[in-house]
Write an enzyme that holds these catalytic residues in place. Structure first.
Site, short mmCIF file in Angstrom:
data_model
loop_
_atom_site.label_atom_id
_atom_site.label_comp_id
_atom_site.label_asym_id
_atom_site.label_seq_id
_atom_site.Cartn_x
_atom_site.Cartn_y
_atom_site.Cartn_z
CG HIS A 82 -2.15 0.86 0.96
ND1 HIS A 82 -3.27 0.36 0.35
CD2 HIS A 82 -2.40 2.17 1.21
CE1 HIS A 82 -4.18 1.33 0.24
NE2 HIS A 82 -3.67 2.44 0.75
CG ASP A 161 -10.33 3.41 4.81
OD1 ASP A 161 -9.92 4.47 5.33
OD2 ASP A 161 -9.97 3.02 3.70
NE ARG A 168 -8.15 10.85 6.43
CZ ARG A 168 -7.30 9.96 5.91
NH1 ARG A 168 -7.69 8.75 5.58
NH2 ARG A 168 -6.04 10.27 5.73
CB SER A 183 -6.95 5.39 6.21
OG SER A 183 -7.20 5.17 4.86
CE LYS A 187 -7.20 1.65 1.98
NZ LYS A 187 -7.61 2.97 2.40
N1 URA Z 1 -3.93 5.71 1.47
C1 URA Z 1 -4.98 5.33 2.22
O1 URA Z 1 -5.56 4.27 2.01
N2 URA Z 1 -5.38 6.14 3.20
C2 URA Z 1 -4.78 7.30 3.49
O2 URA Z 1 -5.19 7.98 4.39
C3 URA Z 1 -3.68 7.69 2.70
C4 URA Z 1 -3.28 6.88 1.69
#
Ligand code: URA
Length: 436
Positions: A82, A161, A168, A183, A187
């Site tokens: 990620h 999320d 956000r 966040s 996930k």
């Molecule tokens: N990627 C995400 O999934 N969440 C964030 O807050 C920033 C980048």
């Protein structure tokens, strides 16, 4: 306890208990907490921060706000990566096929554009027909059958999320360490990853502007993941200028396809190889970082990563004719060059300003739920990257826009985002730091 009391406690710098966080997240997901209260709470967290323990509680509450996948009936180890968000960061489109092409399953939950940073889901949706909103059964079936799936949050997986992320994006509350960490990690936990490589970006085009902040974020996420029994690693990658040459949804898909064919810009290809190499290492599919990188690089020349990408596009309903011939992908009607104001070396290009310009061209969202324009964006010339040498009047980049007026406004902003100097400038390092 009332939601207002929870907002006030955070506003005044208090540490929220597990019960308070669960009450807030549960209420928001159930639709009982309205967006205006959630926005106030996000702003309070933005200004007051959270302790590491509080961030861990928030991550767990978000991860368990829906179902969590157990994918061990599909494969013994599921790998994921990620990015913390950058400009021109189409890495997942290449890395997923590279790693899955080597037989290591990648089940990935990605995000949409966030503030000035692009999102993998928006990029993928520039391929006609491609569906990123998968049901759990579909997610598992595809992972079992082809070893690669890239999907978004649904009502089933990490719904907290999904809702908070969109809020956000439009309330100025993105660059917050606990909000980013929870966040991303919620996930990853919900989607059942066993081993996770974090690609944490630092610089003008990232949410973390200094190495110290980026390392703090990376260490926090590594700690959360390890605390929940995951194998973790993190790279801190440079995001002072855009990654690769393309910024914008369809433009980035085209560049990813070029890279999957063994071409593409050197910095982007190298970054993909670096992250994929770490993924292979952490999965036990390579005995050293160098071996992982060599394996990853091999898939970009032997055609296996490209074949896996094509298979993935088809499996998620995308029309492969558009990736076989990327000229069919959405194209902006107006393309205008930016000329170098003088001869010299490119000393800087503010990636954040490039990202914000692409959002204003229509490539990102101003308001929650806005559609994104897949065709618009910015395409840098290779000489337009930091370290490049340009003659006066030589093209630094091209703006892809809907109208000439919008293109001219973008060109003026981008001209101000460039620094061209007399002295030679070295290209910045791609990776600043690695946590293994
Ligand atoms: N990627 C995400 O999934 N969440 C964030 O807050 C920033 C980048």
């Amino acid at each position: 306890m009332s939601i207002c009391d929870i907002i006030i406690k955070k506003r005044d710098g208090g540490e929220l208990s597990q019960g308070e966080i669960e009450h807030f997240i549960g209420g928001y997901v159930a639709g009982e907490v309205p967006d205006y209260q959630a926005a106030a709470w996000l702003m309070a967290v933005y200004f007051r921060g959270m302790t590491p323990a509080e961030t861990m509680r928030l991550t767990e509450a978000m991860a368990f706000s829906g179902e969590t996948l157990d994918l061990h009936d599909v494969a013994p180890l599921i790998l994921d990566k990620h990015s913390s968000g950058g400009v021109g960061d189409k890495t997942t489109l290449v890395i997923g096929p590279v790693v899955a092409g080597l037989g290591v399953p990648v089940g990935k939950m990605s995000g949409r554009g966030l503030s000035f940073s692009g999102g993998t889901l928006d990029k993928l949706e520039s391929i006609p027909g491609l569906n990123v909103m998968l049901k759990i059964e579909q997610f598992k079936k595809q992972l079992r059958e082809i070893g690669l799936v890239i999907a978004g949050q649904t009502q089933e997986l990490a719904p907290a999320d999904g809702k908070l992320y969109a809020l956000r994006d439009v309330t100025g509350t993105v660059p917050s360490l606990p909000l980013i960490a929870s966040s991303i990690m919620s996930k990853k936990i919900a989607a059942g990853a066993d081993a996770i490589v974090l690609d944490v970006k630092v610089g003008e085009g990232a949410f973390m502007h200094t190495d110290a902040e980026a390392i703090e974020l990376a260490e926090l996420m590594v700690k959360i993941g390890r605390g929940l029994g995951r194998r973790m690693a993190a790279l801190i990658g440079d995001m002072n200028q855009p990654l690769g040459l393309a910024v914008g949804n369809a433009l980035e898909v085209s560049e990813a396809i070029e890279t999957l064919h063994g071409r593409g810009p050197d910095d982007f290809r190298q970054h993909c190889v670096d992250v994929a190499g770490e993924m292979l290492l952490i999965a036990g599919a390579a005995e050293s970082p160098a071996a992982g990188r060599a394996k990853a690089a091999g898939t970009l020349v032997d055609g296996s990563a490209w074949a896996k990408f094509r298979q993935f596009v088809g499996a998620q309903g995308g029309d492969v004719a558009f990736v076989d011939d990327p000229r069919k992908l959405p194209q902006a009607p107006v393309v205008r060059p930016l000329a170098a104001p003088r001869a010299g070396y490119v000393a800087g290009l503010d990636a954040g300003e490039v990202g914000r310009t692409v959002v204003d061209l229509g490539g990102g969202r101003e308001k929650k739920g806005d559609p994104v324009d897949p065709a618009v964006g910015v395409m840098l010339a290779p000489e337009g990257k930091v370290g490049g040498h340009v003659a006066a009047g030589q093209t630094l980049l091209w703006v892809h826009a809907r109208t000439d007026g919008v293109a001219q406004a973008a060109l003026a902003r981008l001209a101000a985002a460039y620094r061209v100097e007399d002295e030679p400038v070295a290209a910045p390092p791609l990776i600043h730091h690695i946590i293994r």
